[in-house]
Scaffold this active site. Sequence first.
Site, PDB file in Angstrom:
ATOM      1  N   GLU A 197       0.822  -1.215   0.000  1.00  0.00           N
ATOM      2  CA  GLU A 197       0.000   0.000   0.000  1.00  0.00           C
ATOM      3  C   GLU A 197       0.859   1.269   0.000  1.00  0.00           C
ATOM      4  O   GLU A 197       0.461   2.297   0.556  1.00  0.00           O
ATOM      5  CB  GLU A 197      -0.959   0.009   1.213  1.00  0.00           C
ATOM      6  CG  GLU A 197      -1.949  -1.134   1.175  1.00  0.00           C
ATOM      7  CD  GLU A 197      -2.812  -1.254   2.439  1.00  0.00           C
ATOM      8  OE1 GLU A 197      -2.473  -0.631   3.468  1.00  0.00           O
ATOM      9  OE2 GLU A 197      -3.813  -1.979   2.396  1.00  0.00           O
ATOM     10  N   GLU A 269      -6.629  -7.424  -1.052  1.00  0.00           N
ATOM     11  CA  GLU A 269      -7.286  -7.301   0.254  1.00  0.00           C
ATOM     12  C   GLU A 269      -8.744  -6.924   0.092  1.00  0.00           C
ATOM     13  O   GLU A 269      -9.071  -5.766  -0.142  1.00  0.00           O
ATOM     14  CB  GLU A 269      -6.570  -6.268   1.150  1.00  0.00           C
ATOM     15  CG  GLU A 269      -5.167  -6.699   1.538  1.00  0.00           C
ATOM     16  CD  GLU A 269      -4.548  -5.833   2.648  1.00  0.00           C
ATOM     17  OE1 GLU A 269      -5.284  -5.077   3.309  1.00  0.00           O
ATOM     18  OE2 GLU A 269      -3.318  -5.926   2.822  1.00  0.00           O
TER      19      GLU A 269
END
Length: 727
Positions: A197, A269
């Site tokens: 991320e 995710e």
Amino acid sequence: MYKNNYYYYLLLLIFVAGCFVVDAKSLDSVETVAAKFGVPLNVSYDHRSLIINGERKLLLSASIHYPRATPSMWRPVLEATKAAGIDLIETYTFWNLHEPTPGTYNFEGNANVTAFLDICAELGLYVTVRFGPYVCAEWNYGGFPFWLKEIDGIVFRDYNQPFMDQMSNWMTYIVNYLRPYYASNGGPIILAQVENEYGWLEAAYGASGTKYALWAAQFANSLDIGIPWIMCSQDDIATVINTCNGFYCHDWIDVHWTAYPNQPAFWTENWPGWFQNWEGGVPHRPVQDVLYSVARWIAYGGSMMNYYMWFGGTTFGRWTGGPFITTSYDYDGAIDEYGYPYEPKYSQSLEFHTIIHAYEHIILSMNPPKPILLGENVEISHFYSVETGESFSFLANFGATGVQTVQWNGITFKVQPWSVQLLYNNVSIFDTSATPIGSPVPKQFTPIKSFENIGQWSESFDLTFTNYSETPMEQLSLTRDQTDYLWYVTKIEVNRVGAQLSLPNISDMVHVFVDNQYIATGRGPTNITLNSTIGVGGHTLQVLHTKVGLVNYAEHMEATVAGIFEPVTLDSVDISSNGWSMKPFVQGETLQLYNPNHSGSVQWTNVTGNPPLTWYKFNFNLELSSNMSLALDMLGMTKGMIFVNGYNIGRYWLALAYGCNPCTYQGGYSPSMCQLGCGEPSQQYYHVPTDWLMNGENEIVIFEEVYGNPEAITLVQRVIPYTNDCY
Ligand SMILES: *[C@@H]1O[C@H](CO)[C@@H](O)[C@H](O)[C@H]1NC(C)=O
Ligand SMILES: *[C@@H]1O[C@H](CO)[C@@H](O)[C@H](O)[C@H]1NC(C)=O
Ligand SMILES: *[C@@H]1O[C@H](CO)[C@@H](O)[C@H](O)[C@H]1NC(C)=O
Ligand SMILES: *[C@@H]1O[C@H](CO)[C@@H](O)[C@H](O)[C@H]1NC(C)=O
Ligand SMILES: *[C@@H]1O[C@H](CO)[C@@H](O)[C@H](O)[C@H]1NC(C)=O
Ligand SMILES: *[C@@H]1O[C@H](CO)[C@@H](O)[C@H](O)[C@H]1NC(C)=O
Ligand SMILES: *[C@@H]1O[C@H](CO)[C@@H](O)[C@H](O)[C@H]1NC(C)=O
Ligand SMILES: *[C@@H]1O[C@H](CO)[C@@H](O)[C@H](O)[C@H]1NC(C)=O
Ligand SMILES: *[C@@H]1O[C@H](CO)[C@@H](O)[C@H](O)[C@H]1NC(C)=O
Ligand SMILES: *[C@@H]1O[C@H](CO)[C@@H](O)[C@H](O)[C@H]1NC(C)=O
């Protein structure tokens, strides 16, 4: 038929007969697995999917972190996962767990990653390893070892030579350590991830951040492991596969293919719930919404979807990040913290996965079709196989309210708001909004043991200080994250009864004492009135600052600081520069009272008075049986840490949960919706893994920071859902 009861009965049968540990016949036979893993696999990809030995794959994946369980739990959890139609396990390798001090490595016990991978391989499960080394994960410091912060000139996650040197040392080590496990060498690992991320924070690092992200991708590729590398939420790099993280990702696919037409659409995710904060409710994302998001994803062309977390487990010891994240990492996952199916999420997901896999050949036989609008907020994505003549469609109502009635192939369909129906040959066989089993079944526990002859030992205020400074010192420079605790002590002059002590800038939590007497506990900006027991004159102020987990998500984490910061005032007098003594650790930690080999070094008394800062020792006999799943019910205590036979099972805190909101997820879920358990302790039960217990004598040691009645603590058995005749 609108609802396919057949699947439901089939599931019931599986539960009764197999007790979730699905019988061996329904798993790939050992022979098949040996054939699958053992010989090198050719893992490649195009825009449509991953391709393994020439075969397209629609991968349903599950995040399971091996250190969030203990080794004996791995097999049953992975078996129940496999039985739910999952093909791929996604895990992190936690740098700070595996390299506690530079150059020394730990792969023992629940850090034994290869033992975990061996079980995955044996069960025929593929694996994605996310090497990080930054992993976020609500894990202490996002996976960075604390010693990394102490390297001169280091800037984490930046184009910074000291950082890149350390990152390449560790990455090279762990990537080589797992080399036999890559599919290219006959192992189960088919995907590898670098960073995590980073794209969300990259702007904070400017041009240097962009350079770093490019370097990270290049470096990963240079490790030459024969399987594809991914980066999640990293949309500016072409040399690895970019992937999506979020509650929904179907709208991302078009953007992704515009930028990278040759990359498949991977969702690393999909959060089927959320982590829990202390003082927060128990997060809950209804399965109806989770499966809606997955169905939308596959309809739009996604070919890998990972539940983060599928099984969350427990963050033992001092490994929770934060600050202020609970020890339980249940995550509202389909398999609960204790390793049992959580309903209706588990069964509904299983049914959905079974259908997707049964018709995956149709879905993957073509590019995703352009959805056809059938009515207000209703569209259908119609896949068909030219080869077999079959079709499989996703009929979606993406409106937040209103049942819609539409026509498809001359048939009338009623489509619930925020739902997807799966159609095989134009007949509805599954509806994501249907809930045959009911609302979530709360975890239940039955007491099996209360404790007698509890030992008590109170912390000493006879502190020998190690550090002295005019103003309060930064905590981590003294504790080096080896303990939560740092004492700050100074002399104060009280001018009136009822004076106000103010600590407007503390990072986490303080327990305040005057002349060894407990006054109050504060979290965040704290004002405390010193009452009449503290008369006019000179006194000793003793503040125990408690760090409740290091930050796991922020830019520039190398700059993390903790403790008490200026100003500290008494009425209007600034006492910040009074001269402060500091001492890391509480005495019981230094004496290692948590370790049975050392707990005999002090005189334990009988329980009396329930004073603050007290250690309690419980010695008891236990007859272990294979079906045990245990926890401590800590009701009656306040906050502290629990140790079982020397193992730290984590922080506890009975803080009440507040802030629960209604469950209006239709239109878009967020973690602030649907929480459960407000008005109750945010976490009452603390998992005690049987791997850390002994048949016979056991010792539990608890450090209570504030106040508690240890006689109220009970050892409880998790009530195993559905059947009594398994486990
Ligand atoms: C691996 O599979 C891909 C796609 O099917 C193919 O293009 C490639 O030639 C294969 N590589 C090897 C070494 O067989
Ligand atoms: C990891 O587990 C295996 C058994 O699966 C064992 O042989 C090995 O010694 C363990 N490794 C460590 C470092 O404890
Ligand atoms: C399903 O419906 C579509 C649209 O009417 C039609 O083209 C297709 O032939 C139908 N398929 C089957 C198997 O009935
Ligand atoms: C704190 O005291 C210890 C023990 O005397 C010493 O080793 C350490 O350098 C001191 N830390 C700081 C930041 O002064
Ligand atoms: C608290 O102190 C820290 C460390 O000095 C500082 O970075 C921060 O800005 C302060 N916060 C407030 C609200 O004053
Ligand atoms: C003063 O505070 C202490 C510590 O909180 C408490 O035990 C005591 O009862 C208080 N006394 C009065 C008079 O309020
Ligand atoms: C503490 O007291 C000060 C001065 O009275 C006030 O400005 C501040 O808002 C108070 N802080 C808290 C957290 O109550
Ligand atoms: C603790 O209590 C037991 C039983 O009430 C008593 O026999 C024992 O002497 C006490 N021990 C201490 C250290 O007071
Ligand atoms: C565990 O198994 C034993 C023996 O079969 C049984 O008596 C007991 O009730 C079981 N306990 C649980 C919690 O299922
Ligand atoms: C206690 O000592 C024994 C013998 O040296 C050792 O094997 C064991 O690991 C120690 N236990 C703990 C919790 O340190």
